[in-house]
Design a protein around this motif. Structure first.
Motif, PDB file in Angstrom:
ATOM      1  N   CYS A  66       0.835  -1.205   0.000  1.00 44.14           N
ATOM      2  CA  CYS A  66       0.000   0.000   0.000  1.00 44.14           C
ATOM      3  C   CYS A  66       0.867   1.252   0.000  1.00 44.14           C
ATOM      4  CB  CYS A  66      -0.912   0.006   1.228  1.00 44.14           C
ATOM      5  SG  CYS A  66      -2.261  -1.174   1.164  1.00 44.14           S
ATOM      6  N   VAL A  81      -3.155   6.245   5.557  1.00 45.60           N
ATOM      7  CA  VAL A  81      -3.987   5.968   6.728  1.00 45.60           C
ATOM      8  C   VAL A  81      -5.275   5.263   6.312  1.00 45.60           C
ATOM      9  CG1 VAL A  81      -5.377   7.042   8.541  1.00 45.60           C
ATOM     10  CG2 VAL A  81      -3.046   7.832   8.139  1.00 45.60           C
ATOM     11  N   VAL A  82      -5.890   5.740   5.229  1.00 45.14           N
ATOM     12  CA  VAL A  82      -7.122   5.114   4.723  1.00 45.14           C
ATOM     13  C   VAL A  82      -6.833   3.679   4.276  1.00 45.14           C
ATOM     14  CG1 VAL A  82      -8.930   5.230   2.969  1.00 45.14           C
ATOM     15  CG2 VAL A  82      -8.084   7.329   4.031  1.00 45.14           C
ATOM     16  N   GLN A  83      -5.740   3.491   3.554  1.00 47.66           N
ATOM     17  CA  GLN A  83      -5.378   2.148   3.087  1.00 47.66           C
ATOM     18  C   GLN A  83      -5.161   1.190   4.252  1.00 47.66           C
ATOM     19  OE1 GLN A  83      -2.029   3.851   0.644  1.00 47.66           O
ATOM     20  NE2 GLN A  83      -2.657   2.240  -0.761  1.00 47.66           N
ATOM     21  N   VAL A  84      -4.397   1.633   5.236  1.00 51.02           N
ATOM     22  CA  VAL A  84      -4.101   0.770   6.383  1.00 51.02           C
ATOM     23  C   VAL A  84      -5.389   0.402   7.113  1.00 51.02           C
ATOM     24  CG1 VAL A  84      -2.989   0.713   8.649  1.00 51.02           C
ATOM     25  CG2 VAL A  84      -1.742   1.580   6.670  1.00 51.02           C
ATOM     26  N   ALA A  85      -6.292   1.357   7.255  1.00 53.24           N
ATOM     27  CA  ALA A  85      -7.555   1.086   7.948  1.00 53.24           C
ATOM     28  C   ALA A  85      -8.370   0.030   7.205  1.00 53.24           C
ATOM     29  CB  ALA A  85      -8.353   2.379   8.098  1.00 53.24           C
ATOM     30  N   VAL A  86      -8.471   0.165   5.885  1.00 49.99           N
ATOM     31  CA  VAL A  86      -9.273  -0.778   5.089  1.00 49.99           C
ATOM     32  C   VAL A  86      -8.635  -2.162   5.088  1.00 49.99           C
ATOM     33  CG1 VAL A  86     -10.132  -1.300   2.776  1.00 49.99           C
ATOM     34  CG2 VAL A  86     -10.257   1.041   3.649  1.00 49.99           C
ATOM     35  N   SER A 141      -6.395  -3.464   7.141  1.00 45.87           N
ATOM     36  CA  SER A 141      -6.365  -4.059   8.477  1.00 45.87           C
ATOM     37  C   SER A 141      -7.741  -4.587   8.867  1.00 45.87           C
ATOM     38  CB  SER A 141      -5.894  -3.022   9.502  1.00 45.87           C
ATOM     39  OG  SER A 141      -4.582  -2.592   9.221  1.00 45.87           O
ATOM     40  N   PHE A 142      -8.791  -3.857   8.534  1.00 40.62           N
ATOM     41  CA  PHE A 142     -10.152  -4.303   8.858  1.00 40.62           C
ATOM     42  C   PHE A 142     -10.470  -5.626   8.168  1.00 40.62           C
ATOM     43  CE2 PHE A 142     -14.714  -4.354   7.760  1.00 40.62           C
ATOM     44  CZ  PHE A 142     -15.248  -4.406   9.046  1.00 40.62           C
TER      45      PHE A 142
END
Length: 263
Positions: free
Chosen positions: A84, A132-137, A139-140
């Motif tokens: 990412c 930050v958006v990529q990591v959140a998606v 990781s979820f």
């Protein structure tokens, strides 16, 4: 004879004197603009989120990562998170900057109060925001599949991703500032494929062809992949990989500063 009203006179008349925005505010506004532009671009959104998600799922359901002593999802997730960072900081930002340069956007913005340093800072800020958006998606989705990261890995993973993003941003800006936009587009996409498939960022070195196993540790892709897997699987810091990432950041930044062309 008429006189020029004083600032106090304007204030008394109900008017306010506007003050120029601070450099920090200009950078934040530019970063916000760059972030929104990247997230609204379908091609970049595919590169930033859709393809990494497909890679994560593929690695979780296929036997490519079997026999490494950890569940597939635990090995796959750190590498996909590293992918990412490369997707946004190198490929996405490099292509966008290359075409901004072609159409004169960079030259125009560099002459505004934002300045060249502010423009670059805004772009880096946008990369980190999208990351930050990529990591959140990612990781979820990984948590839904069964990923259970350790807390020490999370503490190390965040600064490693930031360092990786800075390294790939430097490389992306170097290419975008020296090559023609069409060449930047082709080279950025080609390197994304090569780094992703054979660069050690997604697959560990021992899963690559024999020749690549000794080379990938010196590439920014392999260094970031190694560092992320070491952090999340072993809870430790891969010092060699960090040094390699810092060297790539310094060398690429120095080259970009020397050879970057704004038009």
């Amino acid at each position: 004879m008429s006189t020029v009203p004083s600032p106090a006179g304007f204030a008394a008349a109900g008017r306010t004197i506007s003050r120029p925005a601070t450099l920090a505010k200009r950078i934040l506004q530019q970063g916000r603009h760059e972030t929104i532009t990247m997230l609204r671009n379908g091609e970049q959104l595919t590169l930033a989120i859709v393809l990494p998600l497909l890679g994560l799922i593929a690695l979780a359901v296929t036997p490519l990562l079997d026999g490494l002593g950890h569940p597939r999802i635990d090995i796959a997730t750190p590498g996909i998170l590293a992918l990412c960072a490369m997707s946004t900081a190198f490929t996405g930002q490099g292509i966008a900057t290359g075409f901004d340069r072609r159409y004169g956007v960079l030259r125009f913005l560099s002459t505004t109060p934002l300045g060249r340093a502010g423009l670059i800072a805004g772009k880096v800020l946008a990369v980190l925001a999208v990351l930050v958006v990529q990591v959140a998606v990612i990781s979820f989705v990984a948590l839904l599949i069964g990923w259970r990261p350790d807390f020490p890995g999370l503490l190390l993973g965040v600064p490693l991703l930031v360092l990786g993003a800075l390294s790939f941003s430097s490389l992306g800006l170097l290419i975008a500032g020296t090559a023609r936009p069409e060449a930047t587009l082709a080279l950025a996409n080609l390197l994304w494929i090569l780094f992703g498939a054979l660069g050690g960022i997604v697959l560990p070195a021992n899963r690559l062809p024999g020749l690549m196993q000794d080379i990938v540790h010196f590439l920014p892709s392999g260094a970031l992949g190694d560092a992320m897997r070491q952090a999340f699987l072993g809870g430790g810091l891969d010092v060699f990989a960090v040094v390699i990432l810092i060297l790539w950041s310094v060398l690429a930044s120095a080259a970009a500063i020397k050879w970057f062309k704004w038009s």
